[in-house]
Design a protein around this motif. Sequence first.
Motif, PDB file in Angstrom:
ATOM      1  N   GLY A 107     -13.446   4.625   0.473  1.00 32.90           N
ATOM      2  CA  GLY A 107     -12.047   4.592   0.892  1.00 32.90           C
ATOM      3  C   GLY A 107     -11.225   3.942  -0.197  1.00 32.90           C
ATOM      4  O   GLY A 107     -11.734   3.099  -0.948  1.00 32.90           O
ATOM      5  N   ALA A 108      -9.949   4.314  -0.300  1.00 31.57           N
ATOM      6  CA  ALA A 108      -9.131   3.833  -1.408  1.00 31.57           C
ATOM      7  C   ALA A 108      -7.687   3.636  -0.983  1.00 31.57           C
ATOM      8  O   ALA A 108      -7.205   4.273  -0.038  1.00 31.57           O
ATOM      9  CB  ALA A 108      -9.188   4.825  -2.571  1.00 31.57           C
ATOM     10  N   VAL A 109      -7.000   2.745  -1.707  1.00 34.56           N
ATOM     11  CA  VAL A 109      -5.558   2.576  -1.561  1.00 34.56           C
ATOM     12  C   VAL A 109      -4.930   2.478  -2.941  1.00 34.56           C
ATOM     13  O   VAL A 109      -5.544   1.975  -3.887  1.00 34.56           O
ATOM     14  CB  VAL A 109      -5.167   1.327  -0.733  1.00 34.56           C
ATOM     15  CG1 VAL A 109      -5.773   1.388   0.663  1.00 34.56           C
ATOM     16  CG2 VAL A 109      -5.567   0.038  -1.445  1.00 34.56           C
ATOM     17  N   VAL A 110      -3.704   2.948  -3.053  1.00 37.52           N
ATOM     18  CA  VAL A 110      -2.871   2.708  -4.228  1.00 37.52           C
ATOM     19  C   VAL A 110      -1.927   1.563  -3.894  1.00 37.52           C
ATOM     20  O   VAL A 110      -1.273   1.576  -2.843  1.00 37.52           O
ATOM     21  CB  VAL A 110      -2.064   3.968  -4.611  1.00 37.52           C
ATOM     22  CG1 VAL A 110      -1.010   3.635  -5.678  1.00 37.52           C
ATOM     23  CG2 VAL A 110      -2.993   5.059  -5.113  1.00 37.52           C
ATOM     24  N   VAL A 161       0.864  -1.178   0.000  1.00 38.89           N
ATOM     25  CA  VAL A 161       0.000   0.000   0.000  1.00 38.89           C
ATOM     26  C   VAL A 161       0.902   1.229   0.000  1.00 38.89           C
ATOM     27  O   VAL A 161       1.692   1.428   0.924  1.00 38.89           O
ATOM     28  CB  VAL A 161      -0.931   0.015   1.224  1.00 38.89           C
ATOM     29  CG1 VAL A 161      -1.666   1.346   1.323  1.00 38.89           C
ATOM     30  CG2 VAL A 161      -1.931  -1.138   1.149  1.00 38.89           C
ATOM     31  N   LEU A 162       0.787   2.052  -1.036  1.00 41.50           N
ATOM     32  CA  LEU A 162       1.637   3.238  -1.163  1.00 41.50           C
ATOM     33  C   LEU A 162       0.953   4.522  -0.719  1.00 41.50           C
ATOM     34  O   LEU A 162       1.619   5.530  -0.482  1.00 41.50           O
ATOM     35  CB  LEU A 162       2.087   3.398  -2.619  1.00 41.50           C
ATOM     36  CG  LEU A 162       2.811   2.218  -3.262  1.00 41.50           C
ATOM     37  CD1 LEU A 162       3.287   2.599  -4.654  1.00 41.50           C
ATOM     38  CD2 LEU A 162       3.968   1.735  -2.405  1.00 41.50           C
ATOM     39  N   GLY A 163      -0.380   4.497  -0.649  1.00 38.18           N
ATOM     40  CA  GLY A 163      -1.114   5.692  -0.241  1.00 38.18           C
ATOM     41  C   GLY A 163      -2.562   5.348   0.019  1.00 38.18           C
ATOM     42  O   GLY A 163      -3.097   4.395  -0.548  1.00 38.18           O
ATOM     43  N   THR A 164      -3.199   6.104   0.883  1.00 37.31           N
ATOM     44  CA  THR A 164      -4.606   5.881   1.230  1.00 37.31           C
ATOM     45  C   THR A 164      -5.400   7.166   1.048  1.00 37.31           C
ATOM     46  O   THR A 164      -4.852   8.269   1.071  1.00 37.31           O
ATOM     47  CB  THR A 164      -4.763   5.409   2.688  1.00 37.31           C
ATOM     48  OG1 THR A 164      -4.357   6.473   3.575  1.00 37.31           O
ATOM     49  CG2 THR A 164      -3.932   4.170   2.971  1.00 37.31           C
ATOM     50  N   GLY A 165      -6.703   7.013   0.877  1.00 38.32           N
ATOM     51  CA  GLY A 165      -7.581   8.176   0.771  1.00 38.32           C
ATOM     52  C   GLY A 165      -8.997   7.796   1.135  1.00 38.32           C
ATOM     53  O   GLY A 165      -9.342   6.617   1.153  1.00 38.32           O
ATOM     54  N   GLY A 182     -10.301   8.071  -4.487  1.00 30.75           N
ATOM     55  CA  GLY A 182      -9.188   7.645  -5.334  1.00 30.75           C
ATOM     56  C   GLY A 182      -8.176   8.758  -5.560  1.00 30.75           C
ATOM     57  O   GLY A 182      -6.959   8.528  -5.521  1.00 30.75           O
ATOM     58  N   ARG A 183      -8.660   9.973  -5.806  1.00 29.70           N
ATOM     59  CA  ARG A 183      -7.755  11.100  -5.994  1.00 29.70           C
ATOM     60  C   ARG A 183      -6.904  11.336  -4.755  1.00 29.70           C
ATOM     61  O   ARG A 183      -5.701  11.622  -4.842  1.00 29.70           O
ATOM     62  CB  ARG A 183      -8.557  12.354  -6.322  1.00 29.70           C
ATOM     63  CG  ARG A 183      -9.068  12.406  -7.757  1.00 29.70           C
ATOM     64  CD  ARG A 183      -9.893  13.636  -7.999  1.00 29.70           C
ATOM     65  NE  ARG A 183     -10.352  13.713  -9.386  1.00 29.70           N
ATOM     66  CZ  ARG A 183     -11.457  14.310  -9.780  1.00 29.70           C
ATOM     67  NH1 ARG A 183     -12.238  14.903  -8.877  1.00 29.70           N
ATOM     68  NH2 ARG A 183     -11.791  14.336 -11.054  1.00 29.70           N
ATOM     69  N   ALA A 184      -7.527  11.233  -3.576  1.00 32.67           N
ATOM     70  CA  ALA A 184      -6.790  11.444  -2.328  1.00 32.67           C
ATOM     71  C   ALA A 184      -5.713  10.383  -2.143  1.00 32.67           C
ATOM     72  O   ALA A 184      -4.597  10.680  -1.701  1.00 32.67           O
ATOM     73  CB  ALA A 184      -7.757  11.430  -1.148  1.00 32.67           C
TER      74      ALA A 184
END
Length: 355
Positions: free
Chosen positions: A176-179, A18-22, A72-74
């Motif tokens: 909620g999202a993760v990259v 996981v590189l980023g969350t939003g 997703g943008r976040a």
Amino acid sequence: MISTGTARNGRTAGGIAVLGTGSCLPSHLVGNDEVGAAAGVTDEWIRNKTGIRARRRAKPDEATSDLAVAAGRAAMEAAGITAADLSLVVVATSTPDQPQPPTASIVADGLGAGHGTAAFDVNAVCSGFVFALNAAQHILAGSDSPYALVIGADVYSRILDHTDRRTAILFGDGAGAVVLGPARPGRGLLAGRLAGFGAERDLIEVPGGGSRRPTSRETLAAGLQYFRMNGRGVRDFVAETVTPAITAFVRGAGYTAADVDHFVPHQANGRMLDDLSATLGIAPGRTHATYQDFGNTGAASVPVTLDHAARRGHLADGDLVLLAGFGGGMAMGLSLLRWQHPVPTHTPAHTTPFC
């Protein structure tokens, strides 16, 4: 039951992290007095039964994809990438914008993802995000493409019978999202487990509107378009099936409950989560909760809660994080990861989940 990856000796399966969350929670707050009035219960009754104080609701012109795009943008901002970097967008939802096309296609276009970016939905109800996370991990691990966006998003306010106190008081809307992307050594997704229990599928359902009972005057009159849940049956399912499965999963990965630094469960019901954490032997301070202010946001609840913890600095590099989704199907999805602290190319401006 499907098991994926291995965590033994600290090895990372597929080298995906996981590189980023939003996250995105609608700005419209709905308190217990409002939902309680329609359902015939009080604020005190709701708090005692669930621990929920409030939830968020989408505006009339907002759909699941709108919340998913914002989350997703976040997440991409936190990871320091753009939509052009994505090879895959997966949206977990049981409240899609429409039956076809996949909501993920709408989200990918809304984000400005490149032509040819793969996009598909996953419907495993409240387990959906963890199912999608496991799927995306293995797609990335078997390809040359570096980045995927995985989103859990639901707008349950559109499918609730607001007079039904068993369900109307529980649910809120959100995303909620993760990259996902390359992991550093010793970091990333370690193991996963997906399971289904179809014989108990009637514990949670929306009976009407599909190919078996297409929408008609009769189905609408009978209220078959609304979400239904057997609360007692769900509680028994969690106690008898989910709890021992989590214990076995963690043990099979080579760890114990004492090793888990952060437990991020589906935010079904506060009282249920208290029982679950206690039975698992996970210290109270290690279980993350957002149900108090956001209610049960379906497939969004795990990534929303993960983002909440990450953005408040609760997750340190190298911490062991356990994700657990469970719900309609009946279904259960589990993931174990060694947290990789994001190192974005710039400081994220998204510090609040409200959108």
